[in-house]
Every structure is written in C-alpha cells, then in structure tokens.
Scaffold this motif. Sequence first.
Motif, PDB file in Angstrom:
ATOM      1  N   GLY A 107       0.815  -1.212   0.000  1.00  0.00           N
ATOM      2  CA  GLY A 107       0.000   0.000   0.000  1.00  0.00           C
ATOM      3  C   GLY A 107       0.849   1.261   0.000  1.00  0.00           C
ATOM      4  O   GLY A 107       2.070   1.213  -0.191  1.00  0.00           O
ATOM      5  N   ALA A 159      -5.991  -5.298  -9.983  1.00  0.00           N
ATOM      6  CA  ALA A 159      -6.492  -4.793  -8.702  1.00  0.00           C
ATOM      7  C   ALA A 159      -5.529  -5.109  -7.561  1.00  0.00           C
ATOM      8  O   ALA A 159      -5.233  -4.247  -6.722  1.00  0.00           O
ATOM      9  CB  ALA A 159      -7.871  -5.401  -8.415  1.00  0.00           C
ATOM     10  N   ASP A 198      -2.467  -2.992  -7.768  1.00  0.00           N
ATOM     11  CA  ASP A 198      -2.741  -1.608  -7.382  1.00  0.00           C
ATOM     12  C   ASP A 198      -2.904  -1.451  -5.873  1.00  0.00           C
ATOM     13  O   ASP A 198      -2.611  -0.400  -5.318  1.00  0.00           O
ATOM     14  CB  ASP A 198      -3.994  -1.108  -8.110  1.00  0.00           C
ATOM     15  CG  ASP A 198      -3.889   0.380  -8.369  1.00  0.00           C
ATOM     16  OD1 ASP A 198      -2.895   0.781  -9.008  1.00  0.00           O
ATOM     17  OD2 ASP A 198      -4.763   1.125  -7.889  1.00  0.00           O
ATOM     18  N   ARG A 199      -3.352  -2.491  -5.192  1.00  0.00           N
ATOM     19  CA  ARG A 199      -3.403  -2.435  -3.726  1.00  0.00           C
ATOM     20  C   ARG A 199      -1.982  -2.475  -3.156  1.00  0.00           C
ATOM     21  O   ARG A 199      -1.703  -1.872  -2.136  1.00  0.00           O
ATOM     22  CB  ARG A 199      -4.205  -3.615  -3.165  1.00  0.00           C
ATOM     23  CG  ARG A 199      -5.683  -3.572  -3.490  1.00  0.00           C
ATOM     24  CD  ARG A 199      -6.412  -2.471  -2.714  1.00  0.00           C
ATOM     25  NE  ARG A 199      -7.674  -2.137  -3.359  1.00  0.00           N
ATOM     26  CZ  ARG A 199      -7.874  -1.042  -4.103  1.00  0.00           C
ATOM     27  NH1 ARG A 199      -6.910  -0.152  -4.259  1.00  0.00           N
ATOM     28  NH2 ARG A 199      -9.027  -0.827  -4.677  1.00  0.00           N
ATOM     29  N   PRO A 212      -0.091   1.383  -4.972  1.00  0.00           N
ATOM     30  CA  PRO A 212      -1.105   2.289  -5.517  1.00  0.00           C
ATOM     31  C   PRO A 212      -0.472   3.581  -6.048  1.00  0.00           C
ATOM     32  O   PRO A 212       0.682   3.888  -5.732  1.00  0.00           O
ATOM     33  CB  PRO A 212      -1.989   2.589  -4.301  1.00  0.00           C
ATOM     34  CG  PRO A 212      -1.071   2.440  -3.126  1.00  0.00           C
ATOM     35  CD  PRO A 212      -0.082   1.377  -3.501  1.00  0.00           C
ATOM     36  N   GLY A 267     -15.009  -3.814  -2.175  1.00  0.00           N
ATOM     37  CA  GLY A 267     -14.532  -2.466  -1.891  1.00  0.00           C
ATOM     38  C   GLY A 267     -13.062  -2.517  -1.510  1.00  0.00           C
ATOM     39  O   GLY A 267     -12.515  -3.582  -1.211  1.00  0.00           O
ATOM     40  N   GLU A 268     -12.444  -1.364  -1.494  1.00  0.00           N
ATOM     41  CA  GLU A 268     -11.017  -1.304  -1.200  1.00  0.00           C
ATOM     42  C   GLU A 268     -10.713  -1.900   0.176  1.00  0.00           C
ATOM     43  O   GLU A 268      -9.768  -2.677   0.338  1.00  0.00           O
ATOM     44  CB  GLU A 268     -10.519   0.141  -1.276  1.00  0.00           C
ATOM     45  CG  GLU A 268      -9.034   0.241  -0.984  1.00  0.00           C
ATOM     46  CD  GLU A 268      -8.494   1.658  -1.159  1.00  0.00           C
ATOM     47  OE1 GLU A 268      -9.149   2.463  -1.835  1.00  0.00           O
ATOM     48  OE2 GLU A 268      -7.419   1.943  -0.607  1.00  0.00           O
ATOM     49  N   ALA A 269     -11.530  -1.556   1.168  1.00  0.00           N
ATOM     50  CA  ALA A 269     -11.278  -2.044   2.531  1.00  0.00           C
ATOM     51  C   ALA A 269     -11.378  -3.570   2.580  1.00  0.00           C
ATOM     52  O   ALA A 269     -10.561  -4.238   3.214  1.00  0.00           O
ATOM     53  CB  ALA A 269     -12.254  -1.405   3.509  1.00  0.00           C
ATOM     54  N   GLN A 290     -10.866  -5.644   0.097  1.00  0.00           N
ATOM     55  CA  GLN A 290      -9.714  -6.207  -0.623  1.00  0.00           C
ATOM     56  C   GLN A 290      -8.465  -6.182   0.260  1.00  0.00           C
ATOM     57  O   GLN A 290      -7.730  -7.170   0.360  1.00  0.00           O
ATOM     58  CB  GLN A 290      -9.463  -5.422  -1.916  1.00  0.00           C
ATOM     59  CG  GLN A 290     -10.567  -5.611  -2.960  1.00  0.00           C
ATOM     60  CD  GLN A 290     -10.313  -4.808  -4.215  1.00  0.00           C
ATOM     61  OE1 GLN A 290      -9.500  -3.874  -4.218  1.00  0.00           O
ATOM     62  NE2 GLN A 290     -11.012  -5.151  -5.294  1.00  0.00           N
ATOM     63  N   VAL A 291      -8.242  -5.052   0.917  1.00  0.00           N
ATOM     64  CA  VAL A 291      -7.043  -4.914   1.746  1.00  0.00           C
ATOM     65  C   VAL A 291      -7.087  -5.915   2.897  1.00  0.00           C
ATOM     66  O   VAL A 291      -6.093  -6.580   3.198  1.00  0.00           O
ATOM     67  CB  VAL A 291      -6.911  -3.466   2.263  1.00  0.00           C
ATOM     68  CG1 VAL A 291      -5.860  -3.382   3.369  1.00  0.00           C
ATOM     69  CG2 VAL A 291      -6.559  -2.526   1.115  1.00  0.00           C
TER      70      VAL A 291
END
Lengths: 561, 191
Positions: free
Chosen positions: A400, B52, B55-56, B59, B114-116, B118-119
Amino acid sequence: MAKVYDAIVVGSGMTGGWAAKELTEHGLDTLVLEAGRPITPAVDYVEHVPVWEKRFRGLRDRNAQLANQPIQRECYACDEWSSKFFVDDHENPYTTEPDAPFLWLRGRQVGGRSIMWGRQVYRWSDLDFEANLRDGIAVDWPIRYADLAPWYDHVEEFVGISGEPLGLPQLPDGKFLPPMELNCVERVVREALAKRFGRERVLTIGRVAILTQNHLGRAACHYCGNCERGCVTLSYFNSINSTLPAAQRTGKLTLRPYSVARSLMYDKKRTRVTGVRVVDAQTKHDIEFHGRIIFLCASTLESARLLLLSATPELPNGLANSSGQVGRNLMDHVMGGGARGRIDGNLDKTDTGRRPNGIYVPRFRNLRDGPKSPFLRGYGYQGGGDREHWGRGVDQAGFGADFKRAMRDPGPWHFSLYGFGECLPNHDNYAELDKTKTDAYGIPVLKINCRFGENERAILKDASIAAAEMLAAAGAHDINPFVENNPPGKTIHEMGTARMGRDPKTSVLNGWNQAWDIPNLFITDGACMASSACQNPSITYMALTARAADHAVELLKRREL
Amino acid sequence: MDRRDALRLFSATAALPAVPDLLVLGRRLHERLTARPALRTLDPHQNATVTAVADRILPATDTPGATAARVNEFIDLLLTEWTPQEARARFLAGLADLDARARAAFGKAFVDGGEADQVRLLIVLEDEALRLKEQPGPHPEPFFRTIKYLTMYGYYTSEIGAKQELHFEIIPGRYVPCTPLSAASGPPGGD
C-alpha cells in the motif's frame, strides 16, 4: 605463391590484442585470426539501454537460454544485454565426466572475453612465482617478479589502472591512476579492520582497468555501472577499445574475423610452424594462412585444443607436446568462501552513481614470514558495502501507500566479503580431445576432466571463517558465513594447459612463452601458467604477452627463428 | 498506435461534415491511443484481478502506481513466455483461490469488493505467507509472495517506477561515495 605474414596471432581478446599491438608496433606484418564475428561498438555496446526497454526487464530470456546457452547462462554477465557476447553452447560443445562438471564460459567475437571481463587487476609477487619451488609442487616458474615487473609497468601505463598503492610485498603496487572511492560503510569497515588486524588484513578499493581520468584518448568513467555490456566512452580496457586500434594505426594489422583455427601447419624438418589452417565460419571453406612466427592467444583451453588438433603421424600427441603436458594441469580459481553481515548506522547517508568496482582484501595467509595455515597458498577477498533496495520489501510485511513510500529510501547497509583462492596445479586435471564429438565446424571438441581438491576446499572454508571474523571485528550483525560449491570454470580464470618451466621434459614453454619443441611458436594466454596464485590473472597474461612479443622480435632480428 | 496513426485520425475529424459528435470521436480516439496489447495468458477477469491486487500493493500516490506502470501486462508476458508451466498453473490457481476467499469473506469476486474488503483479505494472505516462511522445509511459494514480487519487480523496472519513483539516472556521470540521503538522486545499485 601464398602471402607469408611476419606473424600470425590466433585470437583477438585480452592477449591477442596485446600481441597484435606489440608485434605491429615493432613493424611486423601481422594477421590476427578471430573465430567470431566483428563487434561494432556503436551497434553492439548496449550499456545505456535501460532495463525497461528489455523484454524481460533483466530476468533474461529464460527459455532461449535454456535452449541455446545452458552452460553460458551460469555466468552472471550472460544477461539480457550481454548474452550475445557468449557462445551458443550447441555450436561450441565440449564434454565432461558426469561427476565432474566444468563450466567453460566463452566469448567468440573480436575482443573475445575482454569485452565482458571483470576488470580487476592485481600484480603477482615472488610469493607466487616461488610457490611451486617452495612447496615442491608441479614445476618451478622459469621467471621471477623482477623479470615481469617492467612489463607490468609497460602494459599498465597503456591500459590505465585505477587503484591505491599499499606497499605490500605480496601485492606489488602498479602504475595507478587515482583510485575510485570507498563508500561510507566501506570506510567504517576499513578503519575497524586496521584497528583489529593492523597491516595484516588491509581493505582497499579494487584495482581496476577502468579510467578515473581521461587517458590516451579514452574518457574517464561515467559510472553507468555495467561495463560488461560495452562502453561507448571506452572507459574500461578491452582489446576493441585499446590494443586493436593501436595495432590498426601502424598499418601493419590484418584482422580476419569468422576464422576458426582448425590446426597449425608444421614443417618437421625445420621443427617450425608455418601457418594456420582455418575454417571460414561463414562459407565453411578451409583456408590456409602462412606466417614466420605464430602467437597462440586463443584462450587456455582453445590453445591447448589447437595443439592437440595439430597432431601428425610423427607427432600423434599433438604439437609442442614432447613433455606430454599439453592439456594438463588445468586450474581455475576456487571462489565463494565468505560472509555477509549488516552494518548498523549511517542510515542518513548513501552513495550515488554506480561504481563498477568493489573492495579488495589482499592475501594474508601463508605469507613469507607469517604463521602457516593448514593449507597451502591463500586467497583474497572482493566485496563491498551496499544498502538494500526495494527488493527487501518482498519478504517484509506491508503493502500500500505507506509501504511504497518506505521502499523509496534504501534499507540498512550490508557488507560482503567474497573469497577467491589459489588452485594447485594437478596433473590429473586435464583436457583431451573427444574424438566422438565435433563442433559446428566439424572440429573435434575437448573433453575436460577437472576437479577441485582438498586444498581448494580448505581454502574456501578458511575464507568463510576469516570473513565472519572480520565482519565481527567491524561490528556487523546477523553475520552469515557461506561456502559455495561452484564447479571449476565458473570463476573464468582457467589456466595452465601449456605451462612454462625450466625443463623441456616437464613443461611446454620456456621462460619466454616459447614452445620448447617449436622455436617460432609462442603461447601467451592463460595456458602458459605454471601456478594460479589467487589474483585475477588477466594483467599477468598481458604482461607476459608483451614480454614474449618483444623477445620474439629480438629473435627475428637475430635470425634465430 | 503510434503518433502518425493519431495524426491520421485527427485529420479525418477535420474532413468530417457538419455537427460531428466530437465527444464520441474523442472517446474513440482515447481508446485507440491507450489500447493495450492483447493479453495471452490472463483472461479479462484474471487480468482485472491481477491489476487490482497490484494496485493495492503499489497504488498511485504522489507518483503513479502499478496500474499506470502496466504491471499486469508484464505479469502476463512472464506467465506466457517465461514462467515454467507448474508455476504458471500455481499462479492461476492462486487467482481462483483469491476469488473463492473473497466470496467467502465479502460475498463477491475480489475485483468487485470495496477497497477495505480487498485490503483486509490481502492482509490475511500476507500473514499466511509470512508464517509459512517460518516453517522448516521446502514449500511452494505462496501466491501472495509471488504476486507481490512480480508487482514490485514489474513496477520498479518500468520506466515509471525507475524514473519517477526511484529517480534512476542512466548516466550518473560521477560517483559520490558518501552523501546525505536527502541529496541522493536515486537508490544505489540496481540496473
């Protein structure tokens, strides 16, 4: 009537370039035969092609290498940029016993392996030239340091060597340009070693054939970092950048690429070689070239192969081989005993530019007056200090935006010591013709029989232990000692297959690199070496070549050839 | 598409008769200019998943990220022309497993989360990968480590990663052996 050259040089690399330069500058009409293709620096030098323009981004074309260069790919320099400077293994085969692998890493082109060489330059001393005599091993060198010192001067002044004079008897100083600089942590380690070991173990910057100032029409290094890909500013030494152009300027040089030497022609009545039989690599036709003297500079194994290939009914064991030593005593430096550790501190400092050089620690074992180790001879270290780059992040937790920001800066400093040790000459390590197999030109190939022995293994082990000890003295943490198990050949310092000596019964060459059996035949590549020392050998080959060329010219003048 | 094609397209617009739909034309031009080479191993869904995940991992921030550096295309190239068959199969199985675990965790394919979400899932995978590293004995590389390595390698060796992120200079011109980090123009070593 066919043209007779004054001299024929087989090979255009490290030593062939020097033979060509010296012989032509003495006025000899000289033909250089090169098996490979010509190199055009403007096209073939690729050091400024950035990684993102390479298809596999530096990971190499894996499948192509597995298919065409399964042996050459073992070399660190045989990468996506420079693999074109290494041979196709199917066109250039050789054989080994299944339990005795040998890596024969080769370049066949104008310039040979001088294009991709490691550029480290260290003189020998009498500790090395007297070693065989002292230990009662193999044969005594017919020369001493005093014989070669003026020739080291001669070649070094032309090559351009950057380095630091140390005044150590085991590693004589040379004609140096200003040294490259040690980075922050290398200075820390140097001081710590000086405190702990005094003058016994000295850390210095590598002595390299890379210019730190403009020199004889070649420009100072611009620190792009990958010399083995070529150098458009000619800042490191290779034969294309330096010796071959000098030979060309005399107007006496004929350079013939695509000329694969098949055998030497021999006049048994006069006991002289008269020329070289060549296969044209493009047409596959045989051609003969005639010369008054011949210099073999084809590389340690190729020169021996050529002598063996030149056998006649009267001389079934090959030319210049009345001693039976041609192909014998094959050596390669043993490498890969060492250690690596983390050096804390200096996190606010880094280096910039890519210095194509590291540190050197000269041999400190079994010196003339010091304590004796339980093995013969010794080793030196290359290595250096570096900061971790983004690659450390792969095995760290995190990803990240914050992770990406953290990877922008380099990680902790590390320091590596990597040993290169002497290999003893051994009659049982040898190359012979394998008559069951031929190369792409129909020429029988070599079968190589070579194994490292107990002494080489003991050297590597000691190099690992001593390296860990030195890192501890420098305050390193997480010290990781290692002993690699590299096959012979991998150091690419192979030598010894037509050794010099004092007695024609036990050696191939006399003290002038002249074949005992054939006075007009000189062999000046690594084949001539009677022992290996632990220093990188190229500068010694160069000095021997220049010295032999000078002597050959003298003999020609005296009509003794 | 090269610059000449683009110019040809522009000149075609100039020859158009009255009231051309400039918006549509512009969008088509954009699509053609940014056209990606066809992928050869990853199908569209797999490609979207790789994109995806990459990108996580890296980013876009104050510099472009893995997507702009086309890390997915580099991964597809390696899978097609470089990776041994077994490792390729393991990677593709890893992608399928990621979706299965996404469905279990948040009821959708990974790319649709959603991003959260995925993370959170990637952190679970990362923990497993790091724990496996502590285990003795050889074991196949966990999928998370593989894709993290490929993402980082593809990014930092791309022109964007090397120049904009690492300030890589092809010709530094000099060697400065010990300089404050803040003054450094790029990282040491590397290609």
